[in-house]
Design an enzyme around this catalytic site. Structure first.
Site, PDB file in Angstrom:
ATOM      1  N   ASP A 483     -17.086  73.358  30.633  1.00  0.00           N
ATOM      2  CA  ASP A 483     -18.204  73.533  31.555  1.00  0.00           C
ATOM      3  C   ASP A 483     -17.989  72.851  32.892  1.00  0.00           C
ATOM      4  O   ASP A 483     -18.738  73.075  33.829  1.00  0.00           O
ATOM      5  CB  ASP A 483     -19.470  72.924  30.929  1.00  0.00           C
ATOM      6  CG  ASP A 483     -20.233  73.929  30.102  1.00  0.00           C
ATOM      7  OD1 ASP A 483     -20.184  75.117  30.434  1.00  0.00           O
ATOM      8  OD2 ASP A 483     -20.884  73.503  29.127  1.00  0.00           O
TER       9      ASP A 483
HETATM   10  C1  BGC Z   1     -21.137  67.975  30.673  1.00  0.00           C
HETATM   11  C2  BGC Z   1     -20.645  69.059  29.760  1.00  0.00           C
HETATM   12  C3  BGC Z   1     -21.781  69.964  29.448  1.00  0.00           C
HETATM   13  C4  BGC Z   1     -22.395  70.484  30.739  1.00  0.00           C
HETATM   14  C5  BGC Z   1     -23.525  71.465  30.532  1.00  0.00           C
HETATM   15  C6  BGC Z   1     -21.832  68.539  31.873  1.00  0.00           C
HETATM   16  O1  BGC Z   1     -22.391  67.505  32.627  1.00  0.00           O
HETATM   17  O2  BGC Z   1     -20.064  67.158  31.069  1.00  0.00           O
HETATM   18  O3  BGC Z   1     -20.089  68.498  28.596  1.00  0.00           O
HETATM   19  O4  BGC Z   1     -21.342  71.034  28.678  1.00  0.00           O
HETATM   20  O5  BGC Z   1     -22.846  69.408  31.503  1.00  0.00           O
HETATM   21  O6  BGC Z   1     -24.685  70.883  30.123  1.00  0.00           O
HETATM   22  C1  NOJ Z   2     -20.596  70.634  25.874  1.00  0.00           C
HETATM   23  C2  NOJ Z   2     -21.142  72.018  25.839  1.00  0.00           C
HETATM   24  O1  NOJ Z   2     -22.208  72.088  24.923  1.00  0.00           O
HETATM   25  C3  NOJ Z   2     -20.076  73.004  25.436  1.00  0.00           C
HETATM   26  O2  NOJ Z   2     -20.603  74.300  25.509  1.00  0.00           O
HETATM   27  C4  NOJ Z   2     -18.865  72.854  26.298  1.00  0.00           C
HETATM   28  O3  NOJ Z   2     -17.901  73.753  25.839  1.00  0.00           O
HETATM   29  C5  NOJ Z   2     -18.345  71.443  26.285  1.00  0.00           C
HETATM   30  N1  NOJ Z   2     -19.394  70.553  26.660  1.00  0.00           N
HETATM   31  C6  NOJ Z   2     -17.157  71.241  27.191  1.00  0.00           C
HETATM   32  O4  NOJ Z   2     -17.509  71.250  28.531  1.00  0.00           O
END
Ligand code: BGC
Ligand code: NOJ
Length: 812
Positions: A483
């Protein structure tokens, strides 16, 4: 250092001090009604949706930590204490919290009075049942006052924490006998209320927070308890609560047991009132009638236990490694069920008001629970697919209550569509139920746009196949699985969301990772087409997947020693030795290799060797190296974290199993298991003071080598790590993988793992499998015997009508 121990016999983790490094929690509830409960009795309760229907309040990120929960105060002379230690924090003479499967128990003692609490959510009621037993272990008579306390949330947890100008005027309650009814907003657009009751005549109550706690006081110093008596306050606006008072006389050796019920009641629109302004309580009385006695509680509790016992008997292992057995047979599967229920919505790190159900998250969670509750997996697949757009892309999230796509975040995460194939394929391989592929499923929740599910999968596949960049690789869009790889975002101002800022799709930034997914799930899509008799579509999909595989192995995807991660919106490489920082990323190494890419050319092995050389630490495999030391506008959030945390070179537990699975694909069982162990809770239990999160379940992230607190875990419970580690250990390391034709058994274990046996339910049949490894090999099935018959290959052919399979496997 440990703060407790595993009790495998009872399937419990026993916490022996309330002062754990972080709150160590449990989840109660299987279907609609849920409670998060910590080892100090902190936590909260909601019905179906942690944002929209929250029953009790919790204060996230508050001080002292973990405040607000379901508290019991015991006033014994001048001493006031809580069985869970918080919030009064009187030192206890003994304390133990046993988190079990769907329930928690507390056993504590102070000044010769023992309190034991059992809390669970019964199978068939929207309530939480707590049995509290007090025993006088002294030789003299005790006069004890017991107080209960919960603070009501005014239903919408988001609004509840913001809109005080309205909310301080809406609170309403009723009290009848020992039942406190919370009915805020029931007069207008709600048809539900909550109750908090005890099965005994009470000696007092309060429903106004300030009356119970006292002005400028917290839950740790409640005035009513100090004074020894509730005030009988009736809430009108402000902060409604529910507190009961019971004065108990306990003779030496005497025990007294009480049953508390916290419940949610819904009435039909035309049946809301008993009389003007008085709520209809019929259903509440019925519910309470079901939990009147200890025997009622025992019965409901044994139903719950029977449910879990059956579920956890569907896949079991018996090996010489007790840590593996405990994770596989108990905790890993339990966590998979919790992630099924919660997705990423409500934990101690997800406030329950932010993200709903993630499209990719829920599809991946499915991989971990489909063997446990296939019917509900089916339902889930249809719900998820119903939010898909007609062009194959997908809403990134949806709300569990309404099941509608969430337009605040919208779409554009280009890995999403392919995860739908992953989940559906897992379901069909598990159940053999191809009827799901023909089920009419709406697009964008619009029934007039319904098409068979297989058409949804085709559009997922085609979306990826037709959205390509300059190298022919899939376009990344807002981000892929990572993400934080926001290659089209270019954000320069604080507060802009990396997830939604900037263009949702540029035509340059590409993802090698999605390429790996396309190979893996393109082939699984082809298998599904074949099952439906559509051989030409299957062939088309396989050809496309093969072409993609070739591309990944060419200079477009291959950096020389490992797979490139992506191309940014300038067409520059991400995750390449040419980069100044972030030269190698874990995701494409894991996913390309687990998809089989490079297994024949030696590139797979090379990629995994590079992972070992560059990303390995004793606490797990880091997501990338070298960490980004400054913000890279062209990369986005990944470079926003300080080095070593989260996606910037943290150990992101979710993708460690991809590496372990990839290792099994190339047959290296020693290394696969070594990677498995590094993040495995049963193994990290010994370093709980470093790791800090619960030692019975996985957390999302462990701080990487560059971080100040290397080895520290964060964001426990709601993570795709649960499903993927279960897939890894059960399907790849222990090697029992469901195929369309039947279970395949092809373990890949460390040389010294020893013999082991597995039991598994599959399509209504029971499998008893023994695996022996006389030559101490890492992989390779020398012989397979099914019900006494020698069988070629690794697949145990599934035969309709055969209900028992005795399987002997010899590795060699
Ligand atoms: C986090 C991710 C997460 C994304 C969406 C980011 O701040 O680092 O792990 O999936 O937010 O909520
Ligand atoms: C947490 C999110 O829930 C997931 O969808 C994502 O793949 C990982 N973070 C990595 O960014």
């Amino acid at each position: 250092m440990k703060f407790g121990y595993f009790d495998d016999e009872n399937r419990e983790y026993v916490i022996t001090t309330p002062k754990t490094p972080l709150p160590w929690i449990n989840y109660l509830g299987c279907r609609d009604f849920f409670t998060l409960l910590s080892n100090t009795c902190g936590g909260y309760t909601f019905y179906k949706d942690a944002k929209l229907l929250r029953l009790t309040r919790y204060r996230y990120n508050d001080v002292p930590m973990d405040i607000n929960g379901k508290y019991f105060y015991i006033k014994d002379g001048d001493t006031i204490w809580n069985p869970g230690w918080q919030p009064v924090k009187t030192e206890l003479d003994s304390y133990e919290c046993r988190h079990g499967i769907g329930y928690s128990r507390f056993n504590s003692e102070k000044n010769g009075v023992a309190a034991s609490i059992l809390t669970f959510v019964p199978m068939n009621d929207a309530c939480e049942v707590t049995r509290l037993e007090l025993t006088n272990n002294t030789s003299s008579e005790k006069d004890i006052s017991l107080f209960s306390y919960v603070e009501w949330c005014l239903w919408n947890a988001d609004d509840d924490s913001r809109n005080f100008q309205r909310n301080f005027s809406t609170g309403e309650v009723e009290v009848v006998d020992s039942v406190i009814f919370h009915k805020t907003e029931y007069r207008e657009r709600r048809n539900h209320y909550a109750i908090y009751a005890v099965n005994e005549k009470i000696d007092g109550f309060d429903t106004i927070r300030e009356a119970f706690l006292g002005a400028y006081r917290g839950a740790g110093e409640p005035e009513a308890v100090e004074k020894g008596s509730c005030t009988g306050s009736m809430a009108s606006g402000w902060q409604p609560i529910a507190a009961h008072q019971l004065n108990l006389k306990l003779m030496p050796g005497e025990s007294k047991s009480l049953v508390f019920v916290l419940g949610y009641i819904e009435n039909a629109e035309d049946d809301k009132w008993e009389s003007y302004g008085v709520i209809n309580k019929k259903k509440a009385w019925e519910m309470l009638g079901r939990y009147k006695t200890d025997e009622d509680v025992d019965k409901a509790f044994s139903e719950l236990n029977a449910y879990w016992k059956e579920l956890l008997s569907r896949y079991t292992v018996k090996s010489s490694n007790e840590k593996v057995d405990r994770m596989v047979n108990i905790w890993n599967q339990y966590q998979c069920m919790v992630t099924f229920n919660m997705s990423r919505s409500a934990s101690y790190y997800e406030s329950g008001i932010g993200r709903g159900m993630g499209f990719r998250d829920s599809c991946q969670d499915l991989l971990g629970f489909v063997h446990l509750i296939p019917d509900r997996a089916r339902e889930r697949i249809i719900d998820i697919a119903s939010t898909q757009f007609e062009n194959g892309s997908a809403y990134h999230q949806y709300q569990p209550l309404t099941k509608m796509g969430n337009s605040d975040i919208g779409s554009g995460f280009n890995d999403d569509p392919l995860w739908l194939i992953a989940g559906t394929s897992a379901y069909v391989r598990e159940t053999g139920d191809i009827s799901i592929l023909k089920e009419q499923v709406p697009f964008e929740n619009d029934a007039s746009k319904a098409k068979p599910l297989i058409e949804h999968l085709k559009r997922s596949f085609d979306y990826t196949a037709t959205h390509r960049g300059p190298h022919g690789l899939p376009l990344i869009g807002r981000a892929d699985w990572n993400d934080c790889l926001n290659l089209n975002c270019h954000s320069l101002h604080p507060g802009e969301s990396f997830q939604t800022y900037g263009t949702s799709e540029g035509d340059v930034a590409e993802s090698v990772f999605i390429g790996g997914m396309f190979v893996k799930y393109g082939k699984e899509y082809a298998d599904l087409c074949e099952l439906l008799g559509d051989d030409s579509e299957a062939e088309r999909a396989r050809n496309e997947a093969d072409k993609m595989s070739g591309l990944l192995l060419s200079d477009a995807g291959w950096d020389g020693e490992w797979f490139i991660r992506a191309y940014d919106s300038n067409g520059d490489k991400v995750g390449s030795s040419e980069c100044e920082e972030g030269q190698i990323y874990i995701e494409p190494q894991g996913f390309c290799v687990l998809a089989g890419v490079g297994a024949e050319t030696g590139q797979a092995q090379k990629a995994l060797d590079s992972v070992k050389e560059r990303l390995d630490t004793k606490y797990g495999v880091m997501i990338l190296q070298p960490a980004y030391t400054r913000y890279h506008e062209e990369l986005g959030e990944v470079s926003s974290y300080p080095p070593g945390y989260k996606e910037n070179a943290g150990i992101f537990c979710h993708n460690n199993p991809w590496i372990s699975i990839a290792e099994t694909v190339i047959g290296r069982g020693d290394r696969a298991f070594e990677v498995y162990k590094k993040t495995c809770p049963a193994y990290t239990e010994d370093i709980s003071e470093i790791h800090r999160t619960e030692p019975y379940i996985y957390c999302q992230m462990v701080a990487g080598r560059d971080a100040k607190f290397h080895g520290e875990g964060k964001n426990s419970w709601l993570t795709g790590t649960a499903a993927w580690t279960f897939v890894n250990i059960s399907q790849y390391i222990l090697g029992l993988y469901p195929t369309h034709k039947g279970l395949s058994i092809n373990p890949c274990v460390p040389k010294d793992f020893g013999d082991f046996s597995l039991t598994r339910m599959f399509r209504g049949a029971k499998y008893d499998i023994t695996v022996s490894n006389p030559d101490k090999v890492e992989k390779g099935v020398k012989s397979l015997t099914v019900n006494g018959k020698k069988t070629e290959g690794c697949v145990i052919p599934f035969e309709e009508g055969v209900k028992e399979y005795k399987v002997e496997v010899v590795l060699g």
